[in-house]
Design an enzyme around this catalytic site. Structure first.
Site, mmCIF file in Angstrom:
data_model
loop_
_atom_site.group_PDB
_atom_site.id
_atom_site.type_symbol
_atom_site.label_atom_id
_atom_site.label_comp_id
_atom_site.label_asym_id
_atom_site.label_seq_id
_atom_site.Cartn_x
_atom_site.Cartn_y
_atom_site.Cartn_z
ATOM 1 N N ASN A 172 65.148 -2.529 41.983
ATOM 2 C CA ASN A 172 63.770 -2.083 42.220
ATOM 3 C C ASN A 172 63.777 -1.205 43.478
ATOM 4 O O ASN A 172 63.871 -1.718 44.586
ATOM 5 C CB ASN A 172 62.860 -3.303 42.400
ATOM 6 C CG ASN A 172 61.445 -2.914 42.797
ATOM 7 O OD1 ASN A 172 61.069 -1.739 42.740
ATOM 8 N ND2 ASN A 172 60.650 -3.903 43.201
ATOM 9 N N TRP A 173 63.675 0.083 43.250
ATOM 10 C CA TRP A 173 63.763 1.020 44.386
ATOM 11 C C TRP A 173 62.506 1.013 45.249
ATOM 12 O O TRP A 173 62.504 1.639 46.312
ATOM 13 C CB TRP A 173 63.995 2.441 43.873
ATOM 14 C CG TRP A 173 65.320 2.684 43.230
ATOM 15 C CD1 TRP A 173 66.266 1.765 42.882
ATOM 16 C CD2 TRP A 173 65.856 3.960 42.865
ATOM 17 N NE1 TRP A 173 67.347 2.382 42.324
ATOM 18 C CE2 TRP A 173 67.122 3.736 42.293
ATOM 19 C CE3 TRP A 173 65.373 5.273 42.948
ATOM 20 C CZ2 TRP A 173 67.923 4.777 41.819
ATOM 21 C CZ3 TRP A 173 66.169 6.306 42.475
ATOM 22 C CH2 TRP A 173 67.429 6.057 41.920
ATOM 23 N N LYS A 174 61.439 0.412 44.754
ATOM 24 C CA LYS A 174 60.145 0.466 45.461
ATOM 25 C C LYS A 174 59.810 1.932 45.766
ATOM 26 O O LYS A 174 60.144 2.806 44.974
ATOM 27 C CB LYS A 174 60.187 -0.428 46.708
ATOM 28 C CG LYS A 174 60.679 -1.849 46.368
ATOM 29 C CD LYS A 174 60.489 -2.845 47.457
ATOM 30 C CE LYS A 174 60.992 -4.204 46.980
ATOM 31 N NZ LYS A 174 60.764 -5.272 47.944
ATOM 32 N N HIS A 196 54.623 -7.648 40.741
ATOM 33 C CA HIS A 196 55.474 -7.771 41.932
ATOM 34 C C HIS A 196 54.619 -8.252 43.104
ATOM 35 O O HIS A 196 53.436 -7.911 43.202
ATOM 36 C CB HIS A 196 56.129 -6.423 42.257
ATOM 37 C CG HIS A 196 57.172 -6.552 43.321
ATOM 38 N ND1 HIS A 196 56.859 -6.562 44.659
ATOM 39 C CD2 HIS A 196 58.514 -6.733 43.245
ATOM 40 C CE1 HIS A 196 57.981 -6.731 45.356
ATOM 41 N NE2 HIS A 196 58.996 -6.831 44.523
ATOM 42 N N GLU A 203 54.374 -7.272 46.012
ATOM 43 C CA GLU A 203 53.693 -6.197 46.769
ATOM 44 C C GLU A 203 52.455 -5.704 46.011
ATOM 45 O O GLU A 203 51.458 -5.316 46.629
ATOM 46 C CB GLU A 203 54.700 -5.069 47.045
ATOM 47 C CG GLU A 203 55.709 -5.518 48.097
ATOM 48 C CD GLU A 203 57.141 -5.051 47.887
ATOM 49 O OE1 GLU A 203 57.352 -4.053 47.172
ATOM 50 O OE2 GLU A 203 58.051 -5.690 48.439
ATOM 51 N N GLU A 226 60.531 -14.500 42.748
ATOM 52 C CA GLU A 226 60.694 -13.825 44.031
ATOM 53 C C GLU A 226 59.814 -14.513 45.075
ATOM 54 O O GLU A 226 58.617 -14.186 45.191
ATOM 55 C CB GLU A 226 60.277 -12.356 43.923
ATOM 56 C CG GLU A 226 61.155 -11.523 43.017
ATOM 57 C CD GLU A 226 61.182 -10.062 43.470
ATOM 58 O OE1 GLU A 226 62.277 -9.549 43.686
ATOM 59 O OE2 GLU A 226 60.111 -9.464 43.637
ATOM 60 N N GLY A 260 62.569 -8.807 51.521
ATOM 61 C CA GLY A 260 62.703 -7.875 52.633
ATOM 62 C C GLY A 260 62.881 -8.539 53.988
ATOM 63 O O GLY A 260 62.748 -7.876 55.017
ATOM 64 N N SER A 285 65.980 -10.559 49.079
ATOM 65 C CA SER A 285 67.134 -10.433 49.993
ATOM 66 C C SER A 285 68.477 -10.721 49.323
ATOM 67 O O SER A 285 69.378 -11.300 49.946
ATOM 68 C CB SER A 285 66.938 -11.313 51.228
ATOM 69 O OG SER A 285 65.799 -10.857 51.966
HETATM 70 P P1 13P Z 1 64.631 -7.165 48.873
HETATM 71 O O1 13P Z 1 65.924 -7.310 48.061
HETATM 72 O O2 13P Z 1 64.621 -5.921 49.701
HETATM 73 O O3 13P Z 1 64.341 -8.414 49.621
HETATM 74 O O4 13P Z 1 63.466 -6.969 47.802
HETATM 75 C C1 13P Z 1 63.356 -7.875 46.774
HETATM 76 C C2 13P Z 1 62.336 -7.367 45.823
HETATM 77 O O5 13P Z 1 61.147 -7.380 46.116
HETATM 78 C C3 13P Z 1 62.796 -6.837 44.537
HETATM 79 O O6 13P Z 1 61.741 -6.619 43.678
#
Ligand code: 13P
Length: 252
Positions: free
Chosen positions: A9-11, A95, A97, A167, A173, A212
């Site tokens: 997931n590149w966000k 997600h 976020e 998650e 993060g 993470s």
């Molecule tokens: P990180 O791997 O940067 O913690 O992000 C996890 C995430 O939200 C994947 O969708």
């Protein structure tokens, strides 16, 4: 036994040209393995460019979000038919976020899951508790609520097609991944909840872990039979660490 499923997931990272070079680097070093399925979820704008690069490969394209409607006056939104048209196979829904920054509710998420299935996009439904919820022993209740509403009305046959991504919000993060025991416990709970609520054989449902994940901790996470793969954020923005995680999924 599921094929392990690794999703990057590149966000909100990478311009189109940066996306092309990251995917080109991944393709140069990744040796596909039958035991692992890989998917990449770049930002919407890069989907066509990434789709072209992935076209002759086994790596699948995923979107990071979708609108629940097919078309109409929804400024700034992208619909499931558009995502299918550009070559998406999967779509990440709910997600953390999206829930916590953009205010998506379980009801919104449920509409998106239905819309995705309606257009043959396979949902990757994210669930997870916040730190204060874990600390007050509400993890199971929070996740049950997210599943109960998020999956309301989904037919049993679709549980083979959906992926649940656990998650924990506190692990995203932060560099503080859940331990294999913490993740295993929640994955097991998700499976038993699916079994009882939807009368499905939840061993058919892929449950992956996100938060993470790195090449350093992936091996121990993949040692749990409950963990069918990973939803990777930061570590997927680098070709070597993403491919390393995929390799560990093959060998663990
Ligand atoms: P990180 O791997 O940067 O913690 O992000 C996890 C995430 O939200 C994947 O969708």
């Amino acid at each position: 036994m599921h094929r392990r499923f690794i999703v990057g997931n590149w966000k909100m990272h990478k311009t189109i040209s940066q996306a092309e070079s990251l995917v080109t680097d991944i393709l140069q070093i990744y040796q596909p393995q039958a035991s692992v399925e890989l998917a990449i979820a770049p930002p919407f704008l890069s989907l066509p460019a990434v789709a072209r690069l992935l076209a002759s490969t086994s790596i699948k394209l995923a979107a990071q979000n979708t609108c629940a409607s097919d078309e109409g006056a929804f400024t700034g939104e992208i619909s499931p038919p558009m995502l299918r048209d550009v070559g998406c196979h999967y779509v990440i829904i709910g997600h953390s976020e999206r829930r916590h920054i953009f205010g998506e509710t379980d009801q919104d998420i449920n509409k998106k899951v239905h819309a995705a299935f309606h257009h043959d996009l396979l949902p990757i439904l994210c669930v997870g508790e916040r730190l204060e919820e874990r600390q007050s022993n509400k993890t199971q209740a929070v996740i049950q609520q997210q599943l109960q509403t998020g999956l309301d009305g989904i037919e049993s046959k679709n549980f083979e097609k959906i992926t649940i991504a656990y998650e924990p919000v506190w692990a995203i993060g932060t560099g503080q991944a859940a331990t294999v025991d913490q993740a295993t416990e929640v994955h097991r709970h998700i499976r038993s909840f699916l079994d009882t609520q939807w009368s499905v054989k939840s061993d058919q449902t892929r449950i992956i872990y996100g938060g993470s994940v790195t090449p350093e901790n992936a091996k121990s996470l993949f040692q749990s039979p409950q963990i069918n793969g990973a939803l990777v954020g930061k570590a997927c923005l680098n070709s070597e660490s993403f491919v390393k995680i995929a390799e560990l999924a093959t060998s663990s």
